[in-house]
Design a protein around this motif. Structure first.
Motif, PDB file in Angstrom:
ATOM      1  N   LYS A 195      -7.182  -2.088  -9.690  1.00 20.12           N
ATOM      2  CA  LYS A 195      -6.106  -2.526 -10.269  1.00 20.12           C
ATOM      3  C   LYS A 195      -5.900  -3.858 -10.265  1.00 20.12           C
ATOM      4  CE  LYS A 195      -4.437   1.354  -8.624  1.00 20.12           C
ATOM      5  NZ  LYS A 195      -3.954   2.429  -8.089  1.00 20.12           N
ATOM      6  N   ARG A 247      -7.813  12.980  -5.895  1.00 18.81           N
ATOM      7  CA  ARG A 247      -7.738  12.843  -4.787  1.00 18.81           C
ATOM      8  C   ARG A 247      -6.468  13.460  -4.190  1.00 18.81           C
ATOM      9  NH1 ARG A 247      -7.736   6.633  -4.146  1.00 18.81           N
ATOM     10  NH2 ARG A 247      -7.282   7.170  -2.149  1.00 18.81           N
ATOM     11  N   SER A 276      -9.352   1.689  -4.845  1.00 22.88           N
ATOM     12  CA  SER A 276      -8.544   2.098  -5.936  1.00 22.88           C
ATOM     13  C   SER A 276      -7.358   1.053  -5.996  1.00 22.88           C
ATOM     14  CB  SER A 276      -7.622   3.287  -5.159  1.00 22.88           C
ATOM     15  OG  SER A 276      -6.274   3.660  -5.977  1.00 22.88           O
ATOM     16  N   ILE A 277      -6.988   0.440  -5.016  1.00 21.17           N
ATOM     17  CA  ILE A 277      -5.964  -0.631  -5.052  1.00 21.17           C
ATOM     18  C   ILE A 277      -6.661  -1.796  -5.826  1.00 21.17           C
ATOM     19  CG2 ILE A 277      -4.527  -2.345  -3.846  1.00 21.17           C
ATOM     20  CD1 ILE A 277      -3.872  -0.107  -1.867  1.00 21.17           C
ATOM     21  N   PHE A 282       0.246   5.392   4.223  1.00 30.40           N
ATOM     22  CA  PHE A 282      -0.773   6.328   4.268  1.00 30.40           C
ATOM     23  C   PHE A 282      -1.852   6.154   5.229  1.00 30.40           C
ATOM     24  CE2 PHE A 282       0.238   6.258  -0.507  1.00 30.40           C
ATOM     25  CZ  PHE A 282       0.210   7.255  -0.586  1.00 30.40           C
ATOM     26  N   TYR A 323      -7.780   8.939  -8.507  1.00 29.20           N
ATOM     27  CA  TYR A 323      -6.481   9.012  -7.809  1.00 29.20           C
ATOM     28  C   TYR A 323      -6.038  10.670  -7.960  1.00 29.20           C
ATOM     29  CZ  TYR A 323      -2.784   8.007  -4.769  1.00 29.20           C
ATOM     30  OH  TYR A 323      -2.097   7.959  -3.756  1.00 29.20           O
ATOM     31  N   LEU A 369     -11.887   4.609  -0.220  1.00 28.70           N
ATOM     32  CA  LEU A 369     -11.131   4.986  -1.570  1.00 28.70           C
ATOM     33  C   LEU A 369      -9.844   4.363  -1.654  1.00 28.70           C
ATOM     34  CD1 LEU A 369     -12.052   8.782  -1.312  1.00 28.70           C
ATOM     35  CD2 LEU A 369     -13.204   7.172  -2.449  1.00 28.70           C
ATOM     36  N   ILE A 370      -8.978   4.028  -0.683  1.00 26.54           N
ATOM     37  CA  ILE A 370      -7.737   3.258  -1.092  1.00 26.54           C
ATOM     38  C   ILE A 370      -8.149   1.960  -1.382  1.00 26.54           C
ATOM     39  CG2 ILE A 370      -5.526   2.513   0.154  1.00 26.54           C
ATOM     40  CD1 ILE A 370      -5.550   5.019   1.950  1.00 26.54           C
ATOM     41  N   THR A 423       0.850  -1.311  -0.235  1.00 32.25           N
ATOM     42  CA  THR A 423      -0.096   0.176  -0.146  1.00 32.25           C
ATOM     43  C   THR A 423       0.982   1.272  -0.052  1.00 32.25           C
ATOM     44  OG1 THR A 423      -0.091  -0.133   2.461  1.00 32.25           O
ATOM     45  CG2 THR A 423      -1.969  -1.169   1.100  1.00 32.25           C
TER      46      THR A 423
HETATM   47  N1  URA Z   1      -2.107   3.362  -3.758  1.00 28.11           N
HETATM   48  C1  URA Z   1      -3.226   3.454  -4.549  1.00 28.11           C
HETATM   49  O1  URA Z   1      -3.036   2.315  -5.729  1.00 28.11           O
HETATM   50  N2  URA Z   1      -4.339   3.835  -4.120  1.00 28.11           N
HETATM   51  C2  URA Z   1      -4.564   4.604  -3.262  1.00 28.11           C
HETATM   52  O2  URA Z   1      -5.429   5.034  -3.037  1.00 28.11           O
HETATM   53  C3  URA Z   1      -3.323   4.566  -2.133  1.00 28.11           C
HETATM   54  C4  URA Z   1      -2.457   3.888  -2.509  1.00 28.11           C
END
Ligand code: URA
Length: 432
Positions: free
Chosen positions: A187, A168, A183-184, A207, A165, A179-180, A84
Motif C-alpha cells: 500500500k 487472513r 501488506s503494509i 500485532f 487481508y 505477510l504484514i 502498524t
Molecule cells: N496493517 C496492514 O495493513 N496489514 C497487516 O498485515 C497488518 C497491519
C-alpha cells in the motif's frame, strides 16, 4: 503452473519463484485460485516463512494489482507516516498538522480500524461533515494548497492485499512478519510518497508482541522500501499500554486537539514530537536537533492547531469542534470502572482493552459493521499509577445499555500489584 504444486512447495519449505508469486496474486484476485487454496498457502507461509526475495516479490506484485498514485506534481518534499496498528494511537491527527506547518507536505492515505486496533479514517469521520473519499486530483490539489490531506484508501489501491487481508483476518494468519511487511509496503508503494516513516508498534496492544520480532519486521519493510526507491526509516514504539488516556474515535480527536493546544498526555506529546521530528528529518534532510526545535516551536506557537482547523475545513468538516468538543458525538452512557483492590497498576492487556473499545461500539468485528463514533474509554489510571480500592480507573462510553460483561473484561485486563513497576520507554529503537 498450478496452485496445488505451489502450496506443496511451500509446505516443503521451498522458495517460491517470482513467477509463482505473481501467478498466486493474479489468480487469487481474478478468482481462479479459491479462498480455501489461498488459506492453505497462507498457513504454509506462516509456518515455513519466506525469504526476503519472496517478500519483495509479494509486495511488488500486490502493489501492481491496482492504481498507483502519481504525486509527482507535489515535488519530492512529501512524506507519509504509517503505524502498524495499536490502541489509542491518534498520532497522525497531531503529527500531520505539525509537519505540514513545518513546510513538509503530508499526503497520506490511512486505513480504518480492524481487529482490536483503531484507524485514522474512522477518527476523522467522527468529525461532523468530514469527507475522507476524495479523488486523486483533489487530494493532490489540497496538498498543494494547504500542505496536508488525509484520505481513505481508494478502492483500487493494492486490491490483492485487500482481498488477502480479509482472508487472513478469518484464518488466523494476520500475525506473520512476511505477510504484514508485504501488506503494509504494497500500500505504501502504491500510495506514491517519496519519504516514509514507519511507526512499528511493539507490545500487548500491537500485532507484534516482542521487540525482537518488531525489529525483524521493521528491517524487512525498510529494505523493501529502499529497494523500491523510497527514503524510509522505522521507529519501534511501545504499545504495552494504550497511547494517551482516550480510546475511541471522537474521544481520540479530543485528545489529539488537546496536545495541539499544548496540553494533554505527556507520552502522547513526546511520541508525536519524536515522530514529527523524524518525518521532518527525512523530508528536509535536517539534523535531529534542528528538526526537533522546529517541531516543538511549531507545536507550541499554535500554528499546528490552526493548520488542523484549516485541514478539517478543507475536507468539509466542522472546524468549530476544536473550540467546542460538544459538537463531537459522545455516547449517552458513561459507565465507571472502579479498582477492585488497592495497589499499583503494573500491566494493562492492551489488546483486550482494544477489544473492549470495539465491544462498546468504537470498532468493528467485520468491515461491514457500523461504528458508534462516540463510544470508547477514558482511562484515568495507567501503568505505574497507585489506585485505592473503589477509585474510578476508567469510564466506558457507549450507547449500549447493559455492559456488565464488557466492564468485567476491562477490569480483567488490568493487573494491580503491590509494587511500583518501572516506567517503560516510549521509543524502543530506530531502523534505517
Ligand atoms: N496493517 C496492514 O495493513 N496489514 C497487516 O498485515 C497488518 C497491519
Amino acid at each position: 503452473m498450478n496452485i496445488i504444486d505451489i502450496i506443496n512447495k511451500k509446505r516443503l519449505k521451498q522458495v517460491l519463484s517470482d513467477e509463482e508469486i505473481k501467478y498466486v496474486i493474479d489468480g487469487y484476485l481474478d478468482g481462479t485460485i479459491k479462498d480455501y487454496q489461498m488459506s492453505s498457502l497462507l498457513m504454509a507461509i506462516l509456518l515455513n516463512d519466506m525469504t526476503n526475495e519472496e517478500i519483495y516479490a509479494l509486495t511488488k506484485y500486490m502493489a501492481e494489482t491496482g492504481d498507483k498514485l502519481d504525486l509527482s506534481l507535489l515535488g519530492t518534499n512529501v512524506v507519509d507516516k504509517h503505524s502498524t496498528g495499536g490502541v489509542g494511537d491518534k498520532t497522525t491527527l497531531i503529527i500531520g498538522p505539525i509537519v505540514a506547518s513545518c513546510g513538509v507536505k503530508v499526503a497520506k492515505m490511512s486505513g480504518r480500524g480492524l481487529g482490536h486496533t483503531g484507524g485514522t479514517i474512522d477518527k476523522l469521520e467522527s468529525i461532523p461533515g468530514f469527507k475522507v473519499d476524495i479523488s486523486e486530483k483533489d487530494f493532490v490539489k489540497q496538498v498543494n494548497d494547504i500542505g496536508i490531506s488525509i484520505i481513505s484508501q481508494t478502492g483500487n489501491i493494492a486490491p490483492a492485499d485487500k482481498k488477502i487481508y480479509a482472508l487472513r483476518d478469518t484464518t488466523a494468519t494476520v500475525s506473520n512478519i512476511p505477510l504484514i511487511a508485504s501488506s503494509i509496503m504494497s500500500k505504501k508503494i502504491a500510495a506514491g510518497d517519496k519519504h516514509i516513516l514507519l511507526d512499528v508498534k511493539v507490545g500487548s496492544g500491537a500485532f507484534i508482541k516482542t521487540k525482537k520480532d518488531a525489529s525483524v519486521l521493521a528491517s524487512k519493510m525498510v529494505d523493501i522500501g529502499k529497494k523500491l526507491g523510497k527514503n524510509i526509516e522505522a521507529i519501534l514504539t511501545n504499545m504495552d499500554e494504550p497511547l494517551g488516556n482516550y480510546v475511541g474515535n471522537s474521544l481520540e480527536v479530543i485528545e489529539a486537539i488537546s496536545v495541539l493546544k499544548g496540553k494533554g498526555n505527556s507520552d502522547l506529546r513526546e511520541l508525536s514530537i519524536t515522530l514529527a521530528t523524524n518525518m521532518v528529518m527525512l523530508a528536509k534532510g535536517l539534523k535531529e536537533s534542528a528538526a526537533r526545535k522546529l517541531v516543538i516551536d511549531t507545536l507550541d506557537s499554535g500554528k499546528a492547531l490552526d493548520k488542523f482547523k484549516e485541514f478539517i475545513k478543507y475536507q468539509h468538516g466542522n472546524p468549530e469542534i476544536v473550540d467546542n468538543y460538544k459538537l463531537l458525538p459522545i455516547s449517552k452512557y458513561g459507565y465507571e470502572i472502579k479498582a477492585n483492590k488497592s495497589g499499583y497498576i503494573t500491566k494493562m492487556d492492551t489488546e483486550e482493552i482494544g477489544k473492549v473499545a470495539c465491544l462498546l461500539g468504537a470498532g468493528r468485528a467485520t468491515m461491514e459493521d457500523t461504528i458508534d463514533y462516540g463510544a470508547g474509554i477514558i482511562i484515568e489510571s495507567k501503568v505505574g499509577n497507585y489506585v485505592k480500592k473503589g477509585n474510578i480507573i476508567a469510564t466506558l462510553y457507549t450507547n449500549k445499555n447493559n455492559i456488565d460483561d464488557i466492564a468485567s473484561k476491562y477490569l480483567k485486563a488490568i493487573t494491580i500489584s503491590n509494587y511500583k513497576p518501572n516506567k517503560k520507554k516510549m521509543i524502543l529503537g530506530k531502523i534505517k
